[in-house]
Design a protein around this motif. Structure first.
Motif, PDB file in Angstrom:
ATOM      1  N   ARG A   1       0.800  -1.224   0.000  1.00 41.42           N
ATOM      2  CA  ARG A   1       0.000   0.000   0.000  1.00 41.42           C
ATOM      3  C   ARG A   1       0.832   1.274   0.000  1.00 41.42           C
ATOM      4  O   ARG A   1       0.306   2.367   0.032  1.00 41.42           O
ATOM      5  N   MET A   2       2.170   1.100   0.003  1.00 41.18           N
ATOM      6  CA  MET A   2       3.021   2.285   0.119  1.00 41.18           C
ATOM      7  C   MET A   2       3.780   2.515  -1.180  1.00 41.18           C
ATOM      8  O   MET A   2       4.126   1.568  -1.869  1.00 41.18           O
TER       9      MET A   2
ATOM     10  N   VAL B   1      11.653   5.328   9.670  1.00 36.89           N
ATOM     11  CA  VAL B   1      10.542   5.667  10.569  1.00 36.89           C
ATOM     12  C   VAL B   1      10.802   5.046  11.934  1.00 36.89           C
ATOM     13  O   VAL B   1      10.687   5.693  12.970  1.00 36.89           O
TER      14      VAL B   1
ATOM     15  N   ARG C   1      10.793  13.367   8.822  1.00 35.59           N
ATOM     16  CA  ARG C   1      10.180  13.119   7.530  1.00 35.59           C
ATOM     17  C   ARG C   1      11.010  13.620   6.342  1.00 35.59           C
ATOM     18  O   ARG C   1      11.194  12.891   5.354  1.00 35.59           O
TER      19      ARG C   1
ATOM     20  N   ARG D   1      14.019  11.503   5.860  1.00 40.89           N
ATOM     21  CA  ARG D   1      13.594  10.193   5.354  1.00 40.89           C
ATOM     22  C   ARG D   1      13.405  10.246   3.844  1.00 40.89           C
ATOM     23  O   ARG D   1      13.893   9.398   3.105  1.00 40.89           O
TER      24      ARG D   1
ATOM     25  N   ALA E   1       3.927   9.740  11.412  1.00 34.92           N
ATOM     26  CA  ALA E   1       4.058   8.752  10.351  1.00 34.92           C
ATOM     27  C   ALA E   1       3.080   7.607  10.579  1.00 34.92           C
ATOM     28  O   ALA E   1       2.456   7.098   9.642  1.00 34.92           O
ATOM     29  N   MET E   2       2.922   7.232  11.838  1.00 29.61           N
ATOM     30  CA  MET E   2       2.038   6.112  12.163  1.00 29.61           C
ATOM     31  C   MET E   2       0.575   6.479  11.946  1.00 29.61           C
ATOM     32  O   MET E   2      -0.223   5.649  11.520  1.00 29.61           O
TER      33      MET E   2
ATOM     34  N   GLU F   1      -0.042   6.107   8.423  1.00 31.32           N
ATOM     35  CA  GLU F   1      -0.178   4.698   8.039  1.00 31.32           C
ATOM     36  C   GLU F   1      -1.531   4.140   8.445  1.00 31.32           C
ATOM     37  O   GLU F   1      -2.141   3.350   7.718  1.00 31.32           O
TER      38      GLU F   1
ATOM     39  N   ALA G   1      -4.224   2.424   6.076  1.00 30.51           N
ATOM     40  CA  ALA G   1      -4.796   1.105   6.341  1.00 30.51           C
ATOM     41  C   ALA G   1      -6.320   1.167   6.339  1.00 30.51           C
ATOM     42  O   ALA G   1      -6.991   0.271   5.838  1.00 30.51           O
TER      43      ALA G   1
END
Lengths: 236, 406
Positions: free
Chosen positions: A105-106, A117, A123, A126, B4-5, B8, B12
């Motif tokens: 999904r990324m 992460v 960010r 990264r 970031a989570m 995510e 999802a």
């Protein structure tokens, strides 16, 4: 980095691993001693059930040995706690799998950046780092694409970029060409060769002789023990 | 990292939109139900409290006793056993705020060519305070009016409308039982009482005037009823006891002799009504909470499925350095986000329906910020509570097994 070959990146001594099975305790590894120096390019070979996968899991800090010691970059990690092992996997090791194992999904860029992460990197850094490594494996222009838009060989390149993103001491590759055709396999092996030429230590598991032939050193497993350990003479 | 989570977790949720939406629906319905039920329950409580506050609080009455003639019993307030002196003595008691001897009955009112039958209450000024009457136009009568039995009247809104129409009643003269009374004030509207009577259909006049001119009385100074207001609900039983003791003493009743009067608690009915609505509102909330619980279980169910489906992903994440804590946080965040989003939608839905109920049925609803806050806290708790087990299950996976999972 290729010059500092004296301190071993990996040293294992008397490493054993046994599994509980219905038929009793099964010894998958029986007292393995091995030392891998920085800058090496090593193939671990052997038939299935020889213990090479178990050995790889232990090297990758995914599992802990029953007995024996494992020094990774000078530190005994044989009986470390789970969180500490996760940290090692994150910062000291890079994994490349047979099935590529990108998160579907990324975007490719986010996939490559994922280890950062968990390392707590911000960010912007990264993104920059992920972009750099995608460029390095020749896929910079697909940064925003999803993994299912690119070929298997390209996915494996992305996986290699992901393994490199935290500048690890060592890349562990488990049958990295197992899902690829021979032409693409050559490509991937060439990439590994280039990386090793830059001084990156690589350990790969394979059962194919012609893949192992790209490496400088071949270690053969049988019945949980090392039966041969030889240099291929590729490296002068 | 949390940011970031969050991103995510959002991804999802978006990956399987229908499933996320259905899971959320459980929370939407749960929270919506709680909001609606609380709005209705609190509305009912509010309505009852309004009615009670118009009636006057902590009230009880003492009625004079009955008499028996040739076997026919008169019923309460038939015999002239209470008098103005009793009322004055009661007002001296501790815990008593207002005491008003009253005499009431239904009489025909006449003004010009209009006439109207209404309840006429003869009383003293404390009655207005006890029953929480206000004067919107004109002024109340005072003690001097009671002493000199002046013919003045305060009229309720209903009487004013029926008798005077658009005229200003203050200063006008109307007749009660052929006797002219000057209207000196109009009472503020109270609406219906708990038993459905129109409280505004009333005329209040001085007690002495009522007894002499309107109702007549066998003995001057006797009253049929005394209204008493206690200082507080807690003081009520004690005050009633004291009043009873005092009256027995004043009426020289020996031990064993029955009371020659009756006492009745007026607020008890109101309080039980309030209690009923409170219970109803708690019950409604409890039933609605069950749907919230079911919604939570729905989240847990989906999170368990999601953990199983994403076993391999969890393995990959662990291989590249995710700690147990990271995996736990990730799945917990996802559950809480679904829960929160569901809660927000439920809140809006609940408010919408509550407002619609109000608009279409006129039912009183009360929307309080605390209800919304509670719903949010509950949603977060439900998310964490029901997300915990699946998240822990994910975090405890063996990375080797997880990586091998197809």
């Amino acid at each position: 980095m290729a010059g500092v070959a004296n301190a071993p990146v990996i040293r294992v001594a008397g490493l054993s691993k046994s599994y509980e099975t219905a038929a009793g305790l099964f010894p998958a590894l029986r007292g393995v001693d091995l030392s891998i120096d920085a800058g090496e390019y090593l193939a671990i070979m052997g038939p299935s059930g020889s213990g090479k996968s178990t050995f790889m899991n232990l090297l990758g800090c995914l599992d802990t040995p029953t007995t024996g010691d494992y020094f990774l970059a000078g530190e005994n990690v044989a009986h470390m706690e789970k969180a500490a092992l996760a940290r090692l996997r994150n910062r000291t090791l890079g994994f490349v799998f047979q099935g590529f194992n990108l998160l579907p999904r990324m975007s490719l860029q986010d996939n490559v950046a994922l280890p950062l992460v968990y390392a707590g990197i911000d960010r912007d850094t990264r993104r920059e780092k992920a972009r750099q490594l995608l460029d390095k494996v020749g896929l910079g222009k697909y940064a925003e694409s999803m993994p299912n838009r690119i070929s298997g060989g390209q996915q494996q390149r992305v996986a290699i970029a992901r393994a490199l993103v935290n500048t690890p001491r060592l890349i562990l590759a488990d049958e990295p060409t197992g899902n690829l055709d021979s032409h693409t396999s050559e490509d991937i092996m060439r990439l590994f060769g280039d990386l090793n030429a830059e001084g990156i230590t690589i350990v790969l598991v394979t059962h194919e002789q012609d893949i192992a032939a790209h490496c400088k050193r071949q270690v053969r497993f049988l019945d949980g023990q090392i039966v041969s350990d030889q240099l291929t003479g590729l490296d002068a | 990292m949390l940011k970031a989570m969050l991103g995510e977790a959002w991804l999802a949720m978006g990956a399987n939109r229908l499933r996320t939406a259905l899971t959320m629906l459980g929370m939407v319905i749960g929270v919506g139900a709680v909001v609606i039920m609380m709005a209705i329950g609190q509305g009912a409580q509010y309505a009852v409290q309004q009615t009670i506050s118009t009636m006057g609080s902590n009230l009880f009455i003492v009625l004079s006793g009955s008499f028996t003639t040739a076997g026919v019993r008169s019923g309460a307030a038939g015999a002239p056993t209470l008098n103005v002196g009793d009322a004055e003595a009661i007002s001296e008691l501790e815990g008593v705020v207002n005491v008003a001897p009253t005499h009431q009955g239904t009489r025909q009112l006449v003004y010009g060519s209009q006439n109207w039958s209404s309840q006429v209450v003869g009383t003293t000024p404390p009655y207005l305070d006890a029953r929480a009457w206000t004067i919107v136009n004109g002024a109340a009568f005072g003690d001097s009016d009671v002493r000199s039995a002046t013919r003045v009247a305060l009229i309720g809104k209903t009487v004013a409308e029926n008798l005077f129409g658009d005229d200003d009643p203050v200063g006008k003269t109307m007749r009660i039982q052929q006797n002219p009374f000057i209207v000196i004030g109009v009472l503020g509207s109270k609406g219906q009482s708990l038993d459905g009577r129109d409280q505004d259909d009333t005329v209040i006049i001085p007690l002495s005037t009522a007894q002499r001119k309107v109702f007549g009385t066998p003995f001057l100074g006797s009253v049929r009823m005394i209204m008493i207001q206690a200082a507080s609900a807690e003081a009520m039983p004690l005050v009633m006891e004291r009043v009873e003791g005092l009256l027995r003493q004043r009426h020289r009743l020996r031990e064993g002799q029955p009371n020659d009067f009756f006492t009745r608690n007026l607020s008890a009915a109101a309080e039980s009504e309030a209690e009923t609505t409170r219970t109803m509102s708690i019950l409604l909330g409890a039933i609605a909470s069950i749907s919230l619980l079911v919604g939570g279980i729905g989240i847990m169910n989906i999170m368990l499925v999601s953990v199983t489906e994403r076993t391999r992903e969890i393995g990959i994440r662990m291989a590249i350095g995710a700690r147990e804590r990271d995996i736990l946080t990730q799945f917990l965040l996802e559950a809480v986000m679904i829960s929160f989003a569901g809660c927000l939608l439920g809140l809006l839905l609940g408010l919408g329906i509550a407002l619609a109920i109000n608009a279409f049925t006129g039912m009183v609803i009360v929307i309080s910020g605390s209800a919304a806050l509670i719903a949010f806290i509950v949603a977060a708790t439900v998310g964490i509570f029901f997300g915990w087990y699946p998240a822990r299950k994910a975090a405890r996976l063996d990375p080797i097994e997880a990586l091998r999972y197809q």
